[in-house]
Design a protein around this motif. Sequence first.
Motif, PDB file in Angstrom:
ATOM      1  N   GLN A  41       0.782  -1.096   0.038  1.00 54.14           N
ATOM      2  CA  GLN A  41       0.048   0.107  -0.124  1.00 54.14           C
ATOM      3  C   GLN A  41       0.825   1.075   0.003  1.00 54.14           C
ATOM      4  N   ASP A  42       0.425   2.289  -0.624  1.00 51.82           N
ATOM      5  CA  ASP A  42       1.039   3.332  -0.639  1.00 51.82           C
ATOM      6  C   ASP A  42       1.417   4.162   0.621  1.00 51.82           C
ATOM      7  N   ASP A  43       0.520   4.016   1.712  1.00 55.17           N
ATOM      8  CA  ASP A  43       0.707   4.597   3.161  1.00 55.17           C
ATOM      9  C   ASP A  43       1.233   3.708   4.042  1.00 55.17           C
ATOM     10  N   PHE A  44       1.947   2.541   3.467  1.00 55.58           N
ATOM     11  CA  PHE A  44       2.368   1.566   4.348  1.00 55.58           C
ATOM     12  C   PHE A  44       3.449   1.986   5.524  1.00 55.58           C
ATOM     13  N   GLU A  45       4.195   3.092   5.254  1.00 60.99           N
ATOM     14  CA  GLU A  45       5.168   3.480   6.149  1.00 60.99           C
ATOM     15  C   GLU A  45       4.542   4.064   7.372  1.00 60.99           C
ATOM     16  N   GLU A  46       3.353   4.731   6.895  1.00 59.91           N
ATOM     17  CA  GLU A  46       2.329   5.352   8.291  1.00 59.91           C
ATOM     18  C   GLU A  46       2.303   4.240   9.226  1.00 59.91           C
ATOM     19  N   PHE A  47       2.287   2.765   8.948  1.00 67.20           N
ATOM     20  CA  PHE A  47       1.856   1.899  10.055  1.00 67.20           C
ATOM     21  C   PHE A  47       3.537   1.447  10.595  1.00 67.20           C
ATOM     22  N   CYS A  48       4.517   1.677   9.956  1.00 67.88           N
ATOM     23  CA  CYS A  48       5.958   1.115  10.357  1.00 67.88           C
ATOM     24  C   CYS A  48       6.311   1.948  11.750  1.00 67.88           C
ATOM     25  N   VAL A  49       7.007   1.275  12.618  1.00 68.11           N
ATOM     26  CA  VAL A  49       7.839   1.821  13.371  1.00 68.11           C
ATOM     27  C   VAL A  49       9.111   2.131  12.879  1.00 68.11           C
ATOM     28  N   LYS A  63       2.576   1.108  17.599  1.00 73.04           N
ATOM     29  CA  LYS A  63       2.654   2.225  17.171  1.00 73.04           C
ATOM     30  C   LYS A  63       1.043   2.432  17.026  1.00 73.04           C
ATOM     31  N   GLU A  64       0.157   3.442  17.458  1.00 70.11           N
ATOM     32  CA  GLU A  64      -1.105   3.818  17.261  1.00 70.11           C
ATOM     33  C   GLU A  64      -1.357   4.388  15.868  1.00 70.11           C
ATOM     34  N   HIS A  65      -2.169   3.679  15.052  1.00 69.46           N
ATOM     35  CA  HIS A  65      -2.651   4.207  13.819  1.00 69.46           C
ATOM     36  C   HIS A  65      -3.988   3.948  13.359  1.00 69.46           C
ATOM     37  N   ARG A  66      -4.420   4.223  12.254  1.00 68.36           N
ATOM     38  CA  ARG A  66      -5.930   4.300  11.843  1.00 68.36           C
ATOM     39  C   ARG A  66      -6.508   2.792  11.902  1.00 68.36           C
ATOM     40  N   ALA A  67      -5.391   1.593  11.868  1.00 69.87           N
ATOM     41  CA  ALA A  67      -6.070   0.068  11.685  1.00 69.87           C
ATOM     42  C   ALA A  67      -5.447  -0.366  13.002  1.00 69.87           C
ATOM     43  N   SER A  68      -5.041   0.403  14.061  1.00 70.17           N
ATOM     44  CA  SER A  68      -4.490  -0.292  15.318  1.00 70.17           C
ATOM     45  C   SER A  68      -5.787  -0.471  16.417  1.00 70.17           C
ATOM     46  N   ASN A  69      -5.655  -1.221  17.295  1.00 68.70           N
ATOM     47  CA  ASN A  69      -6.418  -1.434  18.349  1.00 68.70           C
ATOM     48  C   ASN A  69      -5.732  -0.305  19.401  1.00 68.70           C
TER      49      ASN A  69
END
Length: 86
Positions: A41-49, A63-69
Amino acid sequence: LDSCLEEEIIPIKPYGLDINVTKASNYVLDAWRGARLFSLQDDFEEFCVTKAEYEECGGDYLKEHRASNYAYSIGNRENNHKRQKL
């Protein structure tokens, strides 16, 4: 397997929540394939530490992001809107 899993989930699921149990088509590779698609996905780095986040927060950092609990540590309420080391 589906019926056994449903029997386990039904007593603990929130009232009114529908469930649908589906078997993986390939138990060995499906999780890897899903992770691979996610990484493309284009925004994959948003989810990475990042390395800096890892060095600052350590290996237990989630890391908290839009797909995390979202999880909050009880002892650190003033920073609950920021990163948490759990």
